[in-house]
Design an enzyme around this catalytic site. Structure first.
Site: not given
Ligand code: GLC
Length: 579
Positions: A227, A276
């Site tokens: 956002d 990751e």
């Protein structure tokens, strides 16, 4: 859906597949936005909830989308419908519990759907623990450094620290009453006063959000919609704009509070976290249980309003975010010349950074495209009149088929597959958009696209729930319901289903980053992608074009004779050369 895409070579870790699920599924994905307040209400309190969403997942699978983006469902006082988060790791009781979120994610995965959640890092709620303590501890509180607190200007500090305005109207600053009862410092809020902006220069803010990312990644989400991704970093010293014309400059210029170059360092860090997780299961991907969603492909999509598509491309450089919404496309009129300019501009801007183009026509912040296109062009994205509904729907259907033929990823907003119009005549007393009450802001009429969607022809709130709906639905919505449109030839819902099914079957649709424009009459867009041809007639008259093969799908009735086709006004046709 993605599991039906052709498997890429297993040696290429970027596209490794598990049971056909591609790591880079997002490059051509169709992602469906669920606005949890208004999708489905399981407990009859008039407000949608996570259990409601879970129960309707099979509908989304059958619709044929790849992923679901959920607007915020976190603990929130709902000053801005959940975009004011008080606790980023909790589900608001209005929407359910963390267990419901967990069940939703698992069940979606079981159906082959990915889940993207909304992350709101630009501001917290004023009911967030940090902000409450910052206020309670008074000036000098270290917690105030995590927000933008400043003394006011003027002899007694009675004027805001600078001239920035809130996007929702009024000054972007609110003065606090200090614990001793005196008027004190001011704090910055680019949106509502209940949404204080966080200070991203403070290391605790970055630490906290990296931890929040991990929290939701550990829950199994497939990505985040960020956002106000363009707002986190403010220009050094919070300089005055020096212009009373902020609303006009917004979106056309780099502002001292939007699209500052400093935001990119944040996203580069975030990307390492996502990667990751993406690699958690190893480049080969598959776990023995075939948990395809753990084989990577988690993504970020930026809500970044920037002055140009080139600046939007900065957010999706290879070591930053994966996608950014294409608001230039959303803001384009139903006009062939303008559309072509934006389509070409988007593809050109994205190519050098290797990111897919994205396309979007509607979301929870703008008037639905069926209503935008029912009105004259040039009125912007907050429209207050119904316009010519029939025209709007015809154009909306054509616009959707055009969008779904473009290379890249597309976003759908719940209810557009039903051809829902905006509800333009909501009584003032039911409105909840904070911008409506502040007036003079950029937005203000967003409740009209947030009215709960109709599932059934009859019954309480047309199947949304057993206890009415938080915004009243028009009486005509029974006939627009999922029930009424399912299996009905020519219905908008069946058009969307057919389009999404064709997108899965036609490798040339969605994939890649190029298209070949074909000669076409004025006001008509025609392009080829491999064996596939799309023709969109944006004019109010029917046009004659070559028949490009077999009609795959059309948003209106196409008549073909002797190698020619008559494409009606405001209609898009998909052809394939394949037999
Ligand atoms: C984004 C959201 C919008 C919200 C605003 C403030 O633009 O899409 O709904 O009001 O941010 O969080």
């Amino acid at each position: 859906m993605s599991q039906q895409h052709t498997a890429a070579p297993a040696t290429d870790s970027a596209t490794a597949t598990v049971a056909g699920h591609r790591r880079d599924w997002w490059r051509e994905a169709v992602i469906y936005q669920v606005y949890p307040r208004s999708f489905a209400d399981s407990n009859g309190d008039g407000m949608g909830d996570l259990e409601g969403v879970r129960s309707r997942l099979p509908y989304l699978r059958d619709l044929g989308v790849d992923a679901v983006w959920l607007s915020p469902f976190y603990a929130s006082p709902q000053a801005d419908a959940g975009y004011d988060v008080a606790d980023y790791r909790a589900v608001d009781p209005m929407f359910g519990t963390l267990l419901d979120a967990d069940a939703l994610i698992r069940e979606a995965h079981g159906l082959g759907l990915r889940i993207i959640v909304d992350l709101v890092p630009n501001h917290s709620s004023d009911q967030h623990e940090w902000f409450k303590r910052a206020l309670a501890e008074g000036p000098g509180s270290p917690l105030r450094e995590r927000y933008h607190f400043r003394p006011g200007k003027g002899a007694a500090g009675e004027l805001p620290p600078n001239d920035w305005e809130s996007i929702f109207g009024g000054p972007a600053w609110t003065r606090v009453t200090e614990p001793d009862g005196t008027p004190g410092e001011w704090y910055l809020h680019l949106f509502a006063p209940e949404q204080p902006d966080l200070n991203w220069e403070h290391p605790a803010v970055g630490d906290e959000f990296r931890s929040i990312l991990r929290f939701w990644l550990d829950m199994g989400v497939d990505g985040f919609r960020i956002d106000v991704a363009h707002g986190l970093v403010k220009a050094e010293g919070l300089p005055d704009l020096g212009s009373g014309e902020q609303l006009k400059l917004l979106g056309n210029d780099v502002m001292p509070f939007f699209d500052q170059d400093g935001v990119h360092a944040i996203y580069r860090q975030w990307r390492t976290i996502l990667d990751e997780y993406a690699n958690k299961m190893g480049p080969e991907g598959p776990s023995s249980e075939g948990r395809w969603w753990e084989t990577g492909g988690r993504i970020f999509v930026a809500e970044a309003w920037t002055p140009t598509v080139e600046r939007t491309a900065n957010y999706v450089r290879p070591d930053e975010l994966h996608q950014a919404f294409n608001f230039q496309y959303l803001s384009t009129a139903w006009d062939a010349t303008e559309l072509r300019t934006v389509i070409d501009g988007t593809l050109e801007a994205m190519r050098p950074v290797g990111a897919p183009a994205t396309w979007v026509l509607s979301n929870h912040d703008v008037t639905r495209h069926a209503t935008r296109f029912a009105n004259p062009a040039g009125l912007g994205t907050q429209i207050r009149t119904a316009g010519d509904r029939e025209l709007g729907l015809r154009r909306a259907r054509a616009a959707t088929l055009l969008m779904l033929a473009l290379p890249g990823s597309a976003y759908l907003y719940q209810g557009e597959e039903l051809g829902l119009p905006d509800v333009v005549d909501l009584p003032d007393e039911v409105r909840q958009d904070p911008a409506y009450f502040r007036g003079e802001g950029q937005d203000g009429f967003r409740d009209g696209c947030r009215v709960p969607i109709p599932w059934t022809r009859t019954g309480s709130s047309y199947g949304f729930g057993d206890g009415g709906s938080w915004l009243p639905q028009p009486a005509s919505w029974g006939e627009l319901s999922v029930e009424a449109q399912t299996g009905t030839a020519g219905s908008t819902l069946e058009l969307y289903r057919a389009a999404l099914a064709a997108r899965r079957d036609q490798p040339d649709l969605g994939a890649g980053d190029t298209l070949e424009w074909l000669r076409a009459p004025e006001g008509v867009l025609a392009f080829r992608r491999g064996e596939f041809v799309c023709v969109a007639n944006t004019t109010g008259e029917s046009v004659t074009t070559p028949a490009y093969g077999r009609v795959l799908l059309a948003s209106g009735e196409v008549a073909e004779t002797g190698g020619e086709a008559k494409v009606p006004a405001d209609t898009t046709v998909w052809w394939t050369a394949a037999v």
